[in-house]
Design an enzyme around this catalytic site. Structure first.
Site, PDB file in Angstrom:
ATOM      1  NE  ARG A   1       2.042  -4.735  11.155  1.00 39.84           N
ATOM      2  CZ  ARG A   1       3.075  -4.481  10.347  1.00 39.84           C
ATOM      3  NH1 ARG A   1       4.282  -4.907  10.662  1.00 39.84           N
ATOM      4  NH2 ARG A   1       2.885  -3.783   9.256  1.00 39.84           N
TER       5      ARG A   1
ATOM      6  NE  ARG B   1       6.264  -0.151  10.190  1.00 40.37           N
ATOM      7  CZ  ARG B   1       5.172  -0.151   9.431  1.00 40.37           C
ATOM      8  NH1 ARG B   1       5.163   0.463   8.254  1.00 40.37           N
ATOM      9  NH2 ARG B   1       4.085  -0.771   9.830  1.00 40.37           N
TER      10      ARG B   1
ATOM     11  CE  LYS C   1      -2.079  -1.137   3.865  1.00 35.43           C
ATOM     12  NZ  LYS C   1      -1.316  -2.372   4.154  1.00 35.43           N
TER      13      LYS C   1
ATOM     14  NE  ARG D   1       7.867  -2.400   6.301  1.00 34.84           N
ATOM     15  CZ  ARG D   1       6.572  -2.212   6.474  1.00 34.84           C
ATOM     16  NH1 ARG D   1       5.842  -1.688   5.502  1.00 34.84           N
ATOM     17  NH2 ARG D   1       5.990  -2.566   7.600  1.00 34.84           N
TER      18      ARG D   1
ATOM     19  NE  ARG E   1      -4.625  -1.217   9.876  1.00 27.99           N
ATOM     20  CZ  ARG E   1      -3.555  -0.688   9.273  1.00 27.99           C
ATOM     21  NH1 ARG E   1      -3.568   0.558   8.869  1.00 27.99           N
ATOM     22  NH2 ARG E   1      -2.491  -1.412   9.096  1.00 27.99           N
TER      23      ARG E   1
HETATM   24  P1  AP5 Z   1       4.917  -1.592   1.859  1.00 31.08           P
HETATM   25  O1  AP5 Z   1       4.615  -0.787   0.634  1.00 31.08           O
HETATM   26  O2  AP5 Z   1       5.641  -0.941   2.988  1.00 31.08           O
HETATM   27  O3  AP5 Z   1       3.588  -2.333   2.377  1.00 31.08           O
HETATM   28  P2  AP5 Z   1       2.350  -1.745   3.183  1.00 31.08           P
HETATM   29  O4  AP5 Z   1       1.140  -2.449   2.657  1.00 31.08           O
HETATM   30  O5  AP5 Z   1       2.343  -0.254   3.160  1.00 31.08           O
HETATM   31  O6  AP5 Z   1       2.714  -2.312   4.616  1.00 31.08           O
HETATM   32  P3  AP5 Z   1       2.599  -1.689   6.073  1.00 31.08           P
HETATM   33  O7  AP5 Z   1       3.274  -2.681   6.968  1.00 31.08           O
HETATM   34  O8  AP5 Z   1       3.095  -0.289   6.134  1.00 31.08           O
HETATM   35  O9  AP5 Z   1       1.085  -1.712   6.265  1.00 31.08           O
HETATM   36  P4  AP5 Z   1       0.330  -1.856   7.578  1.00 31.08           P
HETATM   37  O10 AP5 Z   1      -1.038  -1.663   7.065  1.00 31.08           O
HETATM   38  O11 AP5 Z   1       0.532  -3.073   8.375  1.00 31.08           O
HETATM   39  O12 AP5 Z   1       0.993  -0.766   8.511  1.00 31.08           O
HETATM   40  P5  AP5 Z   1       0.627   0.748   8.828  1.00 31.08           P
HETATM   41  O13 AP5 Z   1       1.879   1.508   8.807  1.00 31.08           O
HETATM   42  O14 AP5 Z   1      -0.524   1.219   8.009  1.00 31.08           O
HETATM   43  O15 AP5 Z   1       5.743  -2.900   1.362  1.00 31.08           O
HETATM   44  C1  AP5 Z   1       6.255  -3.847   2.310  1.00 31.08           C
HETATM   45  C2  AP5 Z   1       7.630  -4.354   1.830  1.00 31.08           C
HETATM   46  O16 AP5 Z   1       7.469  -5.082   0.605  1.00 31.08           O
HETATM   47  C3  AP5 Z   1       8.642  -3.229   1.490  1.00 31.08           C
HETATM   48  O17 AP5 Z   1       9.915  -3.656   1.882  1.00 31.08           O
HETATM   49  C4  AP5 Z   1       8.527  -3.066  -0.029  1.00 31.08           C
HETATM   50  O18 AP5 Z   1       9.757  -2.613  -0.596  1.00 31.08           O
HETATM   51  C5  AP5 Z   1       8.191  -4.480  -0.469  1.00 31.08           C
HETATM   52  N1  AP5 Z   1       7.284  -4.513  -1.616  1.00 31.08           N
HETATM   53  C6  AP5 Z   1       6.224  -3.693  -1.867  1.00 31.08           C
HETATM   54  N2  AP5 Z   1       5.595  -4.061  -2.996  1.00 31.08           N
HETATM   55  C7  AP5 Z   1       6.275  -5.163  -3.456  1.00 31.08           C
HETATM   56  C8  AP5 Z   1       6.106  -6.018  -4.597  1.00 31.08           C
HETATM   57  N3  AP5 Z   1       5.099  -5.816  -5.466  1.00 31.08           N
HETATM   58  N4  AP5 Z   1       6.965  -7.050  -4.740  1.00 31.08           N
HETATM   59  C9  AP5 Z   1       7.979  -7.259  -3.848  1.00 31.08           C
HETATM   60  N5  AP5 Z   1       8.201  -6.468  -2.754  1.00 31.08           N
HETATM   61  C10 AP5 Z   1       7.356  -5.438  -2.574  1.00 31.08           C
HETATM   62  O19 AP5 Z   1       0.075   0.630  10.335  1.00 31.08           O
HETATM   63  C11 AP5 Z   1       0.921   0.325  11.421  1.00 31.08           C
HETATM   64  C12 AP5 Z   1       0.115   0.256  12.714  1.00 31.08           C
HETATM   65  O20 AP5 Z   1      -0.519   1.520  12.984  1.00 31.08           O
HETATM   66  C13 AP5 Z   1      -1.051  -0.754  12.736  1.00 31.08           C
HETATM   67  O21 AP5 Z   1      -0.598  -2.053  13.039  1.00 31.08           O
HETATM   68  C14 AP5 Z   1      -1.948  -0.140  13.813  1.00 31.08           C
HETATM   69  O22 AP5 Z   1      -1.474  -0.429  15.102  1.00 31.08           O
HETATM   70  C15 AP5 Z   1      -1.802   1.357  13.580  1.00 31.08           C
HETATM   71  N6  AP5 Z   1      -2.844   1.871  12.662  1.00 31.08           N
HETATM   72  C16 AP5 Z   1      -2.634   2.399  11.419  1.00 31.08           C
HETATM   73  N7  AP5 Z   1      -3.800   2.760  10.851  1.00 31.08           N
HETATM   74  C17 AP5 Z   1      -4.769   2.449  11.756  1.00 31.08           C
HETATM   75  C18 AP5 Z   1      -6.186   2.538  11.732  1.00 31.08           C
HETATM   76  N8  AP5 Z   1      -6.865   3.033  10.679  1.00 31.08           N
HETATM   77  N9  AP5 Z   1      -6.878   2.121  12.816  1.00 31.08           N
HETATM   78  C19 AP5 Z   1      -6.233   1.622  13.891  1.00 31.08           C
HETATM   79  N10 AP5 Z   1      -4.896   1.475  13.976  1.00 31.08           N
HETATM   80  C20 AP5 Z   1      -4.163   1.883  12.909  1.00 31.08           C
END
Ligand code: AP5
Length: 226
Positions: free
Chosen positions: A174, A163, A16, A130, A91
């Site tokens: 997660r 992270r 994402k 990552r 979410r």
């Molecule tokens: P990346 O692009 O970083 O993936 P992502 O989907 O953005 O993953 P996140 O871990 O950031 O998502 P998340 O939803 O768990 O965490 P968030 O920060 O939102 O890609 C991942 C890796 O793969 C990278 O190394 C990249 O280079 C590689 N990659 C990407 N595409 C690829 C491909 N096509 N092929 C190969 N490799 C690839 O949330 C963190 C925390 O915040 C949550 O756990 C929660 O506690 C809190 N939080 C956030 N939003 C909310 C909400 N709305 N409500 C409640 N709590 C929340």
């Protein structure tokens, strides 16, 4: 051009953030990633950050009322008048309902939800390798997208970190949280006719191309109904 209110939906590590950054450049719309916003608040030591940290560190979601307020303010701001890209929000079903209510209040609605999918074992591989820029949030992968210099961000020379929630036991938690609380949103948006499925397992450039095609098709469909 009609406004474009986009949501990126998908499991942790589905790409994402990777695709959100590209979409932001392509579409020139504000990009609101709740994970980045919360990590920024933790770094700055704000009240929001102090509340969020314990939930984030164990792979749980922060409470709905906390995050709904954070996003509500942003989509109601002048910069988001022509649209926005949401990453990581909503979410849960209550968050989706709160988003609908806020947009309705503004006479708007969600244009499209891009569901980027990846299987659990692929997620574990991606998050395990990552590396994240501490300053910009830009992500790399030790195998799939390595930085030019190990441990250093290509964009601004900042340090690359692992992270806190990319530890194996937290990644598993997660994923559980995603399947239990976030996956029901696939049906929620499908029933409203705004869901677009994107295969997230291809290379990032191919995923970006599929997203462009999905958005172009959506525009054509919108034009036909006007
Ligand atoms: P990346 O692009 O970083 O993936 P992502 O989907 O953005 O993953 P996140 O871990 O950031 O998502 P998340 O939803 O768990 O965490 P968030 O920060 O939102 O890609 C991942 C890796 O793969 C990278 O190394 C990249 O280079 C590689 N990659 C990407 N595409 C690829 C491909 N096509 N092929 C190969 N490799 C690839 O949330 C963190 C925390 O915040 C949550 O756990 C929660 O506690 C809190 N939080 C956030 N939003 C909310 C909400 N709305 N409500 C409640 N709590 C929340």
């Amino acid at each position: 051009m009609p406004e474009l209110n986009l949501v990126l939906l998908g499991p942790p590590g589905s790409g994402k953030g990777t695709q959100g950054e590209r979409l932001q450049e392509d579409l020139r719309l504000p990009y609101y990633a709740t994970g980045d916003i919360l990590r920024g608040a933790v770094r700055d030591g704000t009240e929001l950050g102090r509340t969020a940290k314990e939930y984030m560190d164990r792979g749980d979601l922060v409470p709905d009322d906390v995050i709904v307020g954070v996003i509500g303010e942003r989509i109601d701001s002048p910069e988001a008048r022509d649209g926005f890209i949401l990453d990581g929000f909503p979410r849960t079903i209550p968050q989706a309902e709160a988003l609908d209510a806020k947009l309705e209040e503004l006479g708007r609605g969600v244009t499209a939800v891009l569901q980027i999918d990846a299987a659990d074992d692929e997620v574990v591989r991606r998050l395990g390798g990552r590396r994240t820029c501490e300053e910009s949030g830009h992500v790399f992968h030790v195998e799939f997208n390595p930085p030019q210099r190990e441990g250093v961000c290509d964009l601004d020379d900042s340090e690359l970190i692992v992270r806190d929630d990319d530890k194996p036991e937290v990644i598993r938690k997660r994923l559980e949280t995603y399947h239990a609380k976030t996956e029901p949103l696939v049906d929620y948006y499908d029933q409203r006719g705004v869901l677009r499925r994107i295969e997230g397992t291809a290379a990032p450039d191919e995923v970006a191309e599929e997203i462009r095609r999905a958005l172009a098709t959506m525009r054509l469909e919108q034009d036909e109904t006007v």
